[in-house]
Design an enzyme around this catalytic site. Structure first.
Site, PDB file in Angstrom:
ATOM      1  N   LYS A  21     -85.495  -2.024 -31.740  1.00 16.06           N
ATOM      2  CA  LYS A  21     -84.394  -1.679 -32.650  1.00 16.06           C
ATOM      3  C   LYS A  21     -84.821  -1.851 -34.104  1.00 16.06           C
ATOM      4  O   LYS A  21     -84.582  -0.982 -34.952  1.00 16.06           O
ATOM      5  CB  LYS A  21     -83.160  -2.539 -32.341  1.00 16.06           C
ATOM      6  CG  LYS A  21     -82.547  -2.204 -30.986  1.00 16.06           C
ATOM      7  CD  LYS A  21     -81.412  -3.142 -30.582  1.00 16.06           C
ATOM      8  CE  LYS A  21     -80.932  -2.775 -29.180  1.00 16.06           C
ATOM      9  NZ  LYS A  21     -79.782  -3.559 -28.708  1.00 16.06           N
ATOM     10  N   GLN A  57     -77.449  -9.525 -29.479  1.00 18.83           N
ATOM     11  CA  GLN A  57     -78.119  -9.054 -28.265  1.00 18.83           C
ATOM     12  C   GLN A  57     -77.670  -9.864 -27.048  1.00 18.83           C
ATOM     13  O   GLN A  57     -77.636 -11.094 -27.098  1.00 18.83           O
ATOM     14  CB  GLN A  57     -79.639  -9.141 -28.456  1.00 18.83           C
ATOM     15  CG  GLN A  57     -80.458  -8.511 -27.347  1.00 18.83           C
ATOM     16  CD  GLN A  57     -80.396  -6.982 -27.315  1.00 18.83           C
ATOM     17  OE1 GLN A  57     -80.033  -6.337 -28.300  1.00 18.83           O
ATOM     18  NE2 GLN A  57     -80.750  -6.393 -26.193  1.00 18.83           N
ATOM     19  N   ASP A  83     -72.245  -1.885 -31.688  1.00 13.72           N
ATOM     20  CA  ASP A  83     -72.464  -1.853 -30.246  1.00 13.72           C
ATOM     21  C   ASP A  83     -71.257  -1.253 -29.512  1.00 13.72           C
ATOM     22  O   ASP A  83     -71.353  -0.894 -28.345  1.00 13.72           O
ATOM     23  CB  ASP A  83     -72.645  -3.289 -29.700  1.00 13.72           C
ATOM     24  CG  ASP A  83     -74.108  -3.614 -29.421  1.00 13.72           C
ATOM     25  OD1 ASP A  83     -74.894  -2.672 -29.218  1.00 13.72           O
ATOM     26  OD2 ASP A  83     -74.440  -4.817 -29.390  1.00 13.72           O
TER      27      ASP A  83
HETATM   28  N1  L34 Z   1     -75.646  -6.444 -27.605  1.00 16.07           N
HETATM   29  N2  L34 Z   1     -77.097  -6.228 -25.832  1.00 16.07           N
HETATM   30  C1  L34 Z   1     -76.429  -5.667 -26.840  1.00 16.07           C
HETATM   31  N3  L34 Z   1     -76.510  -4.342 -27.125  1.00 16.07           N
HETATM   32  C2  L34 Z   1     -77.282  -3.535 -26.351  1.00 16.07           C
HETATM   33  O1  L34 Z   1     -77.309  -2.211 -26.589  1.00 16.07           O
HETATM   34  C3  L34 Z   1     -78.007  -4.092 -25.313  1.00 16.07           C
HETATM   35  N4  L34 Z   1     -78.880  -3.340 -24.539  1.00 16.07           N
HETATM   36  C4  L34 Z   1     -79.030  -3.662 -23.124  1.00 16.07           C
HETATM   37  C5  L34 Z   1     -79.280  -5.172 -23.017  1.00 16.07           C
HETATM   38  N5  L34 Z   1     -78.504  -5.972 -23.956  1.00 16.07           N
HETATM   39  C6  L34 Z   1     -77.883  -5.454 -25.041  1.00 16.07           C
HETATM   40  C7  L34 Z   1     -80.060  -2.870 -25.011  1.00 16.07           C
HETATM   41  O2  L34 Z   1     -80.349  -2.831 -26.186  1.00 16.07           O
HETATM   42  C8  L34 Z   1     -80.230  -2.826 -22.734  1.00 16.07           C
HETATM   43  N6  L34 Z   1     -80.848  -2.440 -23.988  1.00 16.07           N
HETATM   44  C9  L34 Z   1     -82.098  -1.788 -24.112  1.00 16.07           C
HETATM   45  C10 L34 Z   1     -82.642  -1.451 -25.350  1.00 16.07           C
HETATM   46  C11 L34 Z   1     -83.883  -0.838 -25.466  1.00 16.07           C
HETATM   47  C12 L34 Z   1     -84.600  -0.540 -24.343  1.00 16.07           C
HETATM   48  C13 L34 Z   1     -84.104  -0.873 -23.109  1.00 16.07           C
HETATM   49  C14 L34 Z   1     -82.850  -1.496 -22.998  1.00 16.07           C
HETATM   50  C15 L34 Z   1     -85.946   0.081 -24.504  1.00 16.07           C
HETATM   51  O3  L34 Z   1     -86.456   0.200 -25.591  1.00 16.07           O
HETATM   52  N7  L34 Z   1     -86.599   0.477 -23.389  1.00 16.07           N
HETATM   53  C16 L34 Z   1     -87.917   1.098 -23.400  1.00 16.07           C
HETATM   54  C17 L34 Z   1     -88.993   0.200 -22.820  1.00 16.07           C
HETATM   55  C18 L34 Z   1     -88.900  -1.238 -23.158  1.00 16.07           C
HETATM   56  C19 L34 Z   1     -89.987  -2.082 -22.516  1.00 16.07           C
HETATM   57  O4  L34 Z   1     -91.175  -1.722 -22.681  1.00 16.07           O
HETATM   58  O5  L34 Z   1     -89.666  -3.091 -21.857  1.00 16.07           O
HETATM   59  C20 L34 Z   1     -87.855   2.320 -22.510  1.00 16.07           C
HETATM   60  O6  L34 Z   1     -88.672   3.223 -22.697  1.00 16.07           O
HETATM   61  O7  L34 Z   1     -86.997   2.361 -21.618  1.00 16.07           O
END
Ligand code: L34
Length: 292
Positions: free
Chosen positions: A53, A97, A120
């Site tokens: 982020k 988060q 959010d």
């Molecule tokens: N308050 N908590 C709050 N807001 C959110 O919107 C979230 N979420 C979920 C968990 N807790 C939260 C997220 O940000 C899930 N989530 C989230 C954000 C980013 C990614 C996955 C979940 C992400 O960048 N995923 C990448 C790979 C990440 C890695 O390498 O582990 C992807 O390509 O899916």
């Protein structure tokens, strides 16, 4: 043609568009959007997500502030952090988060966030506005999925959608949005969960499946019909000694098995995750312009 819904590529495209807009805001002397993120503790996955982020903010030219707190922080202290961000005129929007350590009541923290800064979209006031189709901050993951369906021009009207999972942050809002009288929407939505009888009977009928149950590779090829559209929200770490990190990422869908039957499918990683991040940025831009 590939059946991949490329969330990563699409997120990059949207970030490029936003960077252009932020550059012209800067030229006009407008306030630069400023997002703050509160990260409590050392959860490895949360650290990756929050880092993504912050990095994305840099890519589009937003200001960002990362506030890290020890896992031992008291609920009272965390509520004070939230209150300070509520009052800070330079912060357009912020997130706390999740998950939070067990001794902290997540609901209480969510309620403490000023709905106008709740990028959010987790505050009941935003959730309620969303449910009634009023302008609101939409929760990042469902909003990112809607944006992906829109940009890929996936037909949703009259389609049978099955949402697996009923969480407040994904399953429930996703099902509301897809049922609304809008595009992407106008679908017939079924929510399935742990008490659903004969889940496969539902998933086999579905034109579109949104999988958000948090069980690695739960959805198998024999549970879906030919031509199905698959949105895989799961992001699970499973042990894998052949990998340098000691784990691999997988979704709630058995990608290898299901992909050959799917007309469209999101990969993990590179699907819904990057769209979640970019939709947070979209909300922050709206917050800075005061357009919600
Ligand atoms: N308050 N908590 C709050 N807001 C959110 O919107 C979230 N979420 C979920 C968990 N807790 C939260 C997220 O940000 C899930 N989530 C989230 C954000 C980013 C990614 C996955 C979940 C992400 O960048 N995923 C990448 C790979 C990440 C890695 O390498 O582990 C992807 O390509 O899916």
């Amino acid at each position: 043609m590939s059946n991949i819904l490329d969330g990563k590529g699409l997120a990059q495209q949207i970030k490029d568009e936003m960077a252009t807009e932020v550059a012209s805001m800067m030229i006009n002397g407008d306030k630069i959007p400023h997002l703050a993120a509160v990260l409590v503790g050392e959860d490895p996955a949360s650290q990756v997500y929050v880092r993504n982020k912050v990095r994305s903010c840099e890519q589009v030219g937003f200001k960002s502030t990362l506030i890290r707190k020890d896992a031992g922080i008291s609920e009272e202290e965390l509520l004070a952090v939230v209150e300070k961000l509520n009052q800070d005129p330079d912060i357009d929007g912020f997130i706390v988060q999740l998950p939070l350590p067990k001794h902290i009541d997540e609901h209480k923290v969510t309620l403490a966030i000023d709905p106008k800064k709740d990028v959010d979209g987790f505050h009941p006031s935003n959730f309620g506005r969303m449910a009634q189709g009023l302008p609101a901050y939409l929760p990042a993951t469902p909003n990112g999925i809607m944006e992906m369906l829109k940009r890929y021009e996936v037909p949703t009207e009259g389609k049978e959608v099955v949402v697996l999972g009923r969480s407040n942050i994904v399953g429930m809002p996703m099902s509301i949005l897809l049922a609304q009288k809008n595009y992407p929407g106008n679908a017939s939505v079924t929510i399935c969960h742990s008490r659903t009888k004969d889940l496969e009977e539902h998933t086999r009928r579905a034109d579109i499946i949104v999988a958000a149950i948090g069980i690695p590779e739960f959805l198998k090829a024999n549970m879906v019909k030919e031509g199905v559209v698959i949105i895989d929200v799961g992001i699970n770490r499973v042990d894998d000694e052949t990998r340098k990190r000691g784990y691999r990422l997988c979704g709630d869908v058995d990608f290898e098995g299901v992909s050959p039957k799917a007309s469209l499918i999101t990969p993990v990683p590179g699907g819904v995750g990057p769209m979640t991040v970019v939709s947070l940025l979209m909300n922050t831009l709206k917050a800075s312009k005061g357009t919600v």
